[in-house]
Design an enzyme around this catalytic site. Structure first.
Site, PDB file in Angstrom:
ATOM      1  N   GLU A  47       0.860  -1.191   0.000  1.00 40.23           N
ATOM      2  CA  GLU A  47       0.000   0.000   0.000  1.00 40.23           C
ATOM      3  C   GLU A  47       0.899   1.246   0.000  1.00 40.23           C
ATOM      4  OE1 GLU A  47      -1.629   0.709   3.929  1.00 40.23           O
ATOM      5  OE2 GLU A  47      -3.415   1.699   3.112  1.00 40.23           O
ATOM      6  N   ASN A 207       0.353  -1.089   5.460  1.00 36.94           N
ATOM      7  CA  ASN A 207       1.246  -0.298   6.322  1.00 36.94           C
ATOM      8  C   ASN A 207       0.628  -0.398   7.706  1.00 36.94           C
ATOM      9  OD1 ASN A 207       3.123   2.086   4.754  1.00 36.94           O
ATOM     10  ND2 ASN A 207       1.491   1.180   3.535  1.00 36.94           N
TER      11      ASN A 207
HETATM   12  N1  CDV Z   1      -3.055   1.288   6.627  1.00 36.21           N
HETATM   13  C1  CDV Z   1      -3.965   0.639   7.361  1.00 36.21           C
HETATM   14  O1  CDV Z   1      -5.094   0.429   6.937  1.00 36.21           O
HETATM   15  N2  CDV Z   1      -3.581   0.267   8.621  1.00 36.21           N
HETATM   16  C2  CDV Z   1      -4.469  -0.322   9.570  1.00 36.21           C
HETATM   17  C3  CDV Z   1      -4.041   0.029  10.980  1.00 36.21           C
HETATM   18  C4  CDV Z   1      -4.210   1.461  11.241  1.00 36.21           C
HETATM   19  C5  CDV Z   1      -4.843  -0.729  12.011  1.00 36.21           C
HETATM   20  C6  CDV Z   1      -4.488  -1.848   9.476  1.00 36.21           C
HETATM   21  O2  CDV Z   1      -5.592  -2.418   9.508  1.00 36.21           O
HETATM   22  O3  CDV Z   1      -3.437  -2.474   9.402  1.00 36.21           O
END
Ligand code: CDV
Length: 333
Positions: A47, A207
């Site tokens: 991502e 991420n």
């Molecule tokens: N980039 C994301 O979507 N991260 C979320 C974190 C913030 C919980 C994830 O579900 O990995």
């Protein structure tokens, strides 16, 4: 004849805020070259693979943050990726921030921001585009948080659904491919919508901070990785698909993201896992016919799904408290 596909997950180490697109793209091209040398026919990047995870930085007016997004794909800066695809005869999946000038639901054409992924054929043609549906985090600056997670500020909810397309990849011939992005992997709905389209290969980038930044309770570090793997393995098993889940990892602008990228088969088994928190390639040979077992037996949807019992899934968003049990009145009273 078996349908074999060699897939690569190209995990990325951190991309610091100051790092230019040229440096990042050169890293990605190197990984594509390595993937080709190791026999991969498709390579999956994470991502927001061209920049730091910029939603951790607050910006009052997001129009001042346009430099984090791509308004053309390919652009001069990303063209080397498309050239490498042609040179190495390899398809690639790329996540990035997208600016699109298009009509919204009211019909007004305006500048729109999405968290996007594309799958590019070795010819350089974009085969499939997906825009992230489940946006975690918050819209306004949150003083209680050490690190912001402003995806709800920086992106609109994806408007393309969860599309699956049958497209030729490598020697396997046509493969049913689909995509999701990061937080989507935790929602069974994302997987099932693609399972209902007979997806065989789900590509996804993430991420994910090593620490739960919401600070609303304790979540052990190792469980953060376990929850990610649990979601991906269950999604693959319950929908009889392969999954390639790829992290951006390491300490990025002072915030630690976990790695542990994995390639998973339709039995829910991990076929390969990254062990560093840096640029790292993992490769697996996938026998796509493995998807048939689940699809024709325990997860034969046509035979066993009971949509008449699933109404709440579409009718309701938040959970509601259940009816309270009370003892039956005694017959004699
Ligand atoms: N980039 C994301 O979507 N991260 C979320 C974190 C913030 C919980 C994830 O579900 O990995």
């Amino acid at each position: 004849m078996t349908r074999r596909l060699t897939v690569a997950a190209a995990q990325l180490g951190p991309i610091q805020k100051a790092e230019g697109r040229d440096v990042v793209v050169a890293r990605l091209v190197r990984l594509m070259e390595t993937a080709h040398k190791r026999g991969a026919e498709v390579v999956v990047f994470p991502e927001l693979a061209l920049t730091t995870f910029f939603p951790r930085w607050y910006e009052e007016d997001i129009n001042n943050a346009d430099h984090w997004y791509e308004s053309a794909m390919p652009s001069n800066e990303t063209a080397p990726l498309f050239e490498a695809a042609r040179k190495y005869n390899i398809g690639f999946h790329l996540g990035y921030g997208e600016i699109a000038y298009e009509a919204d639901e009211t019909g007004v054409v305006r500048k729109r921001h999405f968290n996007t992924a594309i799958y590019v054929h070795p010819s350089g043609e974009v085969v499939l585009k997906y825009r992230k549906v489940h946006l975690p985090g918050h819209k306004e600056f949150d003083p209680a948080r050490k690190v912001q997670h402003l995806e709800k500020r920086y992106f609109e909810v994806g408007n393309l659904g969860f599309p699956v397309v049958r497209a030729p990849i490598g020697q396997a011939g046509p493969v049913n491919i689909g995509m999701m992005i990061c937080n989507d992997r935790r929602w069974p709905e994302s997987w099932r919508v693609m399972g209902l389209q007979q997806v065989e290969l789900v590509m996804l980038g993430y991420n994910t901070p090593s620490i739960n930044q919401d600070a609303k309770g304790f979540e052990a570090h190792h469980l953060r990785v376990a929850h990610s793997h649990l979601s991906i393995q269950a999604g693959c098993y319950q929908n009889a698909t392969f999954g390639v889940a790829v992290a951006k990892a390491g300490v990025e602008d002072g915030c630690e993201l976990f790695g542990n990228s994995i390639i998973v088969n339709p039995q829910g088994q991990i076929m390969a896992e990254a062990t560093s928190w840096d640029d790292e390639l993992i490769v697996a040979d996938c026998d796509l016919d493995m998807c048939n077992l689940g699809r024709t037996t325990i997860f034969n949807f046509a035979a066993h799904r009971r949509v008449e019992a699933y109404g709440r899934i579409l009718e309701q968003t938040g959970s509601v408290a259940p009816a309270e049990w009370a003892p039956a009145a005694k017959a004699a009273e």
